[in-house]
Design a protein around this motif. Structure first.
Motif, mmCIF file in Angstrom:
data_model
loop_
_atom_site.group_PDB
_atom_site.id
_atom_site.type_symbol
_atom_site.label_atom_id
_atom_site.label_comp_id
_atom_site.label_asym_id
_atom_site.label_seq_id
_atom_site.Cartn_x
_atom_site.Cartn_y
_atom_site.Cartn_z
ATOM 1 N N MET A 1 78.599 69.047 78.154
ATOM 2 C CA MET A 1 79.802 69.442 77.422
ATOM 3 C C MET A 1 79.463 69.604 75.939
ATOM 4 S SD MET A 1 82.274 69.595 79.708
ATOM 5 C CE MET A 1 83.803 69.481 78.803
ATOM 6 N N VAL A 2 78.316 70.206 75.635
ATOM 7 C CA VAL A 2 77.875 70.378 74.244
ATOM 8 C C VAL A 2 76.992 71.613 74.132
ATOM 9 C CG1 VAL A 2 75.890 68.835 74.641
ATOM 10 C CG2 VAL A 2 76.708 69.240 72.293
ATOM 11 N N THR A 3 77.160 72.319 73.021
ATOM 12 C CA THR A 3 76.223 73.389 72.653
ATOM 13 C C THR A 3 75.400 72.838 71.482
ATOM 14 O OG1 THR A 3 77.947 74.400 71.277
ATOM 15 C CG2 THR A 3 77.661 75.259 73.516
ATOM 16 N N ASN A 4 75.809 73.149 70.245
ATOM 17 C CA ASN A 4 75.229 72.439 69.101
ATOM 18 C C ASN A 4 76.312 71.553 68.491
ATOM 19 O OD1 ASN A 4 76.851 74.062 67.381
ATOM 20 N ND2 ASN A 4 75.223 75.566 67.146
ATOM 21 N N ALA A 5 75.931 70.750 67.517
ATOM 22 C CA ALA A 5 76.878 69.773 66.973
ATOM 23 C C ALA A 5 78.015 70.448 66.209
ATOM 24 C CB ALA A 5 76.144 68.778 66.076
ATOM 25 N N ASP B 1 74.249 66.679 68.392
ATOM 26 C CA ASP B 1 73.641 67.742 69.185
ATOM 27 C C ASP B 1 73.325 67.200 70.579
ATOM 28 O OD1 ASP B 1 72.653 70.368 69.495
ATOM 29 O OD2 ASP B 1 70.606 69.693 69.155
ATOM 30 N N GLY B 2 73.001 68.093 71.492
ATOM 31 C CA GLY B 2 72.718 67.673 72.858
ATOM 32 C C GLY B 2 71.550 66.715 72.947
ATOM 33 N N GLY B 3 71.681 65.715 73.819
ATOM 34 C CA GLY B 3 70.629 64.717 73.981
ATOM 35 C C GLY B 3 69.381 65.290 74.647
ATOM 36 N N LYS B 4 68.272 64.624 74.375
ATOM 37 C CA LYS B 4 66.987 64.974 74.975
ATOM 38 C C LYS B 4 66.458 63.778 75.764
ATOM 39 C CE LYS B 4 67.472 68.300 71.813
ATOM 40 N NZ LYS B 4 68.683 68.403 70.968
ATOM 41 N N LEU B 5 65.514 64.019 76.643
ATOM 42 C CA LEU B 5 64.874 62.945 77.391
ATOM 43 C C LEU B 5 63.558 62.577 76.718
ATOM 44 C CD1 LEU B 5 65.558 64.221 81.017
ATOM 45 C CD2 LEU B 5 66.560 62.193 79.949
ATOM 46 N N LEU C 1 86.478 69.031 57.905
ATOM 47 C CA LEU C 1 85.578 67.888 57.844
ATOM 48 C C LEU C 1 84.830 67.734 59.163
ATOM 49 C CD1 LEU C 1 84.569 65.581 56.047
ATOM 50 C CD2 LEU C 1 86.315 64.127 57.083
ATOM 51 N N SER C 2 85.501 67.948 60.276
ATOM 52 C CA SER C 2 84.833 67.878 61.574
ATOM 53 C C SER C 2 83.687 68.880 61.639
ATOM 54 C CB SER C 2 85.837 68.146 62.701
ATOM 55 O OG SER C 2 86.846 67.161 62.725
ATOM 56 N N GLU C 3 83.953 70.101 61.201
ATOM 57 C CA GLU C 3 82.915 71.140 61.204
ATOM 58 C C GLU C 3 81.768 70.751 60.290
ATOM 59 O OE1 GLU C 3 82.633 76.005 60.766
ATOM 60 O OE2 GLU C 3 84.350 74.941 59.923
ATOM 61 N N ARG C 4 82.106 70.212 59.132
ATOM 62 C CA ARG C 4 81.071 69.812 58.165
ATOM 63 C C ARG C 4 80.176 68.710 58.731
ATOM 64 N NH1 ARG C 4 82.518 66.980 52.338
ATOM 65 N NH2 ARG C 4 80.590 65.778 52.106
ATOM 66 N N ILE C 5 80.781 67.693 59.362
ATOM 67 C CA ILE C 5 79.969 66.609 59.919
ATOM 68 C C ILE C 5 79.093 67.142 61.042
ATOM 69 C CG2 ILE C 5 79.988 64.363 61.037
ATOM 70 C CD1 ILE C 5 82.673 63.797 59.716
ATOM 71 N N GLY C 6 79.654 68.019 61.881
ATOM 72 C CA GLY C 6 78.855 68.609 62.940
ATOM 73 C C GLY C 6 77.654 69.367 62.394
ATOM 74 N N LYS C 7 77.872 70.134 61.343
ATOM 75 C CA LYS C 7 76.769 70.877 60.725
ATOM 76 C C LYS C 7 75.709 69.930 60.194
ATOM 77 C CE LYS C 7 75.823 74.465 57.264
ATOM 78 N NZ LYS C 7 76.429 75.372 56.252
ATOM 79 N N GLU D 1 71.617 69.329 61.109
ATOM 80 C CA GLU D 1 70.529 69.136 60.141
ATOM 81 C C GLU D 1 69.770 67.850 60.437
ATOM 82 O OE1 GLU D 1 72.536 69.229 56.411
ATOM 83 O OE2 GLU D 1 73.019 71.374 56.540
ATOM 84 N N PHE D 2 70.496 66.770 60.759
ATOM 85 C CA PHE D 2 69.843 65.519 61.133
ATOM 86 C C PHE D 2 68.946 65.735 62.358
ATOM 87 C CE2 PHE D 2 73.929 63.104 59.674
ATOM 88 C CZ PHE D 2 73.648 63.412 58.352
ATOM 89 N N GLU D 3 69.426 66.556 63.293
ATOM 90 C CA GLU D 3 68.679 66.834 64.515
ATOM 91 C C GLU D 3 67.356 67.522 64.196
ATOM 92 O OE1 GLU D 3 68.723 66.734 68.879
ATOM 93 O OE2 GLU D 3 69.740 65.676 67.255
ATOM 94 N N ALA D 4 67.399 68.513 63.314
ATOM 95 C CA ALA D 4 66.178 69.233 62.942
ATOM 96 C C ALA D 4 65.183 68.303 62.264
ATOM 97 C CB ALA D 4 66.532 70.404 62.029
ATOM 98 N N PHE D 5 65.682 67.408 61.415
ATOM 99 C CA PHE D 5 64.788 66.472 60.740
ATOM 100 C C PHE D 5 64.151 65.510 61.744
ATOM 101 C CE2 PHE D 5 64.163 62.323 58.575
ATOM 102 C CZ PHE D 5 63.122 62.708 57.726
ATOM 103 N N GLY D 6 64.951 64.990 62.664
ATOM 104 C CA GLY D 6 64.395 64.084 63.668
ATOM 105 C C GLY D 6 63.336 64.751 64.511
ATOM 106 N N LYS D 7 63.583 66.007 64.890
ATOM 107 C CA LYS D 7 62.591 66.740 65.671
ATOM 108 C C LYS D 7 61.304 66.925 64.880
ATOM 109 C CE LYS D 7 61.830 70.988 68.304
ATOM 110 N NZ LYS D 7 62.393 72.311 68.711
ATOM 111 N N SER D 8 61.418 67.150 63.582
ATOM 112 C CA SER D 8 60.215 67.331 62.762
ATOM 113 C C SER D 8 59.345 66.073 62.752
ATOM 114 C CB SER D 8 60.599 67.724 61.331
ATOM 115 O OG SER D 8 61.127 66.612 60.605
#
Length: 346
Positions: free
Chosen positions: A116-120, A151-155, A273-279, A283-290
């Motif tokens: 039930m998620v695309t991006n955050a 964002d969507g969870g990963k394994l 604000l909801s949209e801003r936090i999701g965005k 960004e947090f997701e991209a940093f974690g992946k890096s």
């Protein structure tokens, strides 16, 4: 004290509040709001959202509103108590997850079901719309300020990557919520539930083989050092899951503010604000992946055809949720259909 319209408040804020606020006040705060959350002060949500947002409220009110932030449950209690702490006035604002109190906020919890998620950013807007349409009154005694998802969870696994259902067979995984755990169990995994803080010990001592979490949590728990593989659905597919979040304020505290200060809160909350936090969570997701990439961990894709079969395995979980909503006097099918339609739109 000068009062003014909501339009004036809105025009004074902007994305970064580049223009000075128009309230004419002394420097001393008239209102102090205590914001309580469960993450450590080093977490990106604290440093990149809560602290800037508090500063924006202070600037927009010309210092009349001071937000004091209490991370790591410093006001006492446990994370599942945050909503009640807000309702009871132990804190004025809290950031919490509906899944912490299963079935209590069922509309808000709906999008914590698998796939039930695309991006955050997009999913956060969808969640806010869903709450506007179906969730009125769910947070009694509280004023919702924002709803969002990650964002969507990963394994993330220690010994081998996951690219098929066969790879899940017998794998001991920490599940992020009950619904996702039910899906993973149906796919053959051995699911355990415990707080994310205990996950570090579980991965370190081999009690679990992996976990299902977004990259966003990687920095806080050094997940890149505890696992060697990360698996995500192929591009274009729905994410495995996303937990939902609510930023809520004590309703009586909000209503007790002057008209102009309520206007400041209104301008700094809501759909925007909801949209801003999701965005920001994207960004947090991209940093974690890096960080995972920098560690040299292997990142693999779960093929689209495989994800489609996992979605079939999730249908009984969705059906059970619809039935649960129906038993609560809500139109479960309409709620799930609307959420899916909004996620698929655009």
């Amino acid at each position: 004290m000068t009062t003014f319209t909501r339009r004036t408040v809105l025009s004074s804020m902007g994305a970064a509040l580049a223009t000075p606020a128009l309230l004419s006040r002394a420097n001393a705060a008239e209102v102090t709001l205590r914001l309580h959350h469960f993450l450590p002060a080093v977490a990106p949500m604290h440093t990149r959202f809560f602290e800037p947002w508090a500063a924006e409220l202070a600037e927009a009110s010309n210092g009349a509103i001071e937000v004091q932030i209490f991370p790591s449950m410093q006001l006492g209690g446990k994370p599942p108590q945050l909503a009640d702490q807000t309702r009871q006035g132990i804190c004025d604002i809290a950031w919490t997850l509906p899944v912490y109190t299963p079935d209590r906020f069922p509309v808000a919890e709906t999008m914590s079901n698998p796939f039930m998620v695309t991006n955050a950013e997009k999913s956060s807007v969808v969640l806010h719309k869903l709450m506007d349409e179906f969730g009125a009154g769910e947070y009694r005694g509280m004023k919702p300020l924002a709803f969002h998802t990650h964002d969507g969870g990963k394994l993330h696994t220690r010994g081998a990557p996951v690219t098929s259902q066969g790879d899940l067979d017998g794998l001991k995984l920490r599940a992020p919520n009950q619904a996702t755990g039910e899906m993973l169990t149906a796919l053959g995994a051995e699911v355990v539930f415990f707080p994310v803080t205990d996950m570090v010990v579980g991965l370190s001592n081999g009690v679990i083989d992996g976990c299902c979490l977004p990259y966003e949590v990687v920095p806080a728990y050094k997940l890149q050092e505890l696992t060697s593989y990360s698996a995500a659905p192929a591009p274009g597919a729905r994410g495995l899951y996303a937990n939902t979040f609510a930023l809520v304020m004590n309703e009586a505290r909000y209503e007790g503010l002057s008209d102009d200060l309520r206007g400041v809160i209104d301008a700094a909350s809501g759909m925007g604000l909801s949209e801003r936090i999701g965005k920001q969570f994207d960004e947090f997701e991209a940093f974690g992946k890096s960080l995972v990439e920098k560690q040299g961990n292997e990142i693999v894709e779960i093929p689209a055809a495989e994800i489609a079969s996992w979605q079939e395995a999730a249908k009984p979980v969705h059906d059970a949720w619809i039935e649960k909503l129906d038993r609560m006097g809500k139109d479960g099918a309409a709620i799930m259909a609307r959420a899916n339609a909004l996620l698929d739109a655009g």
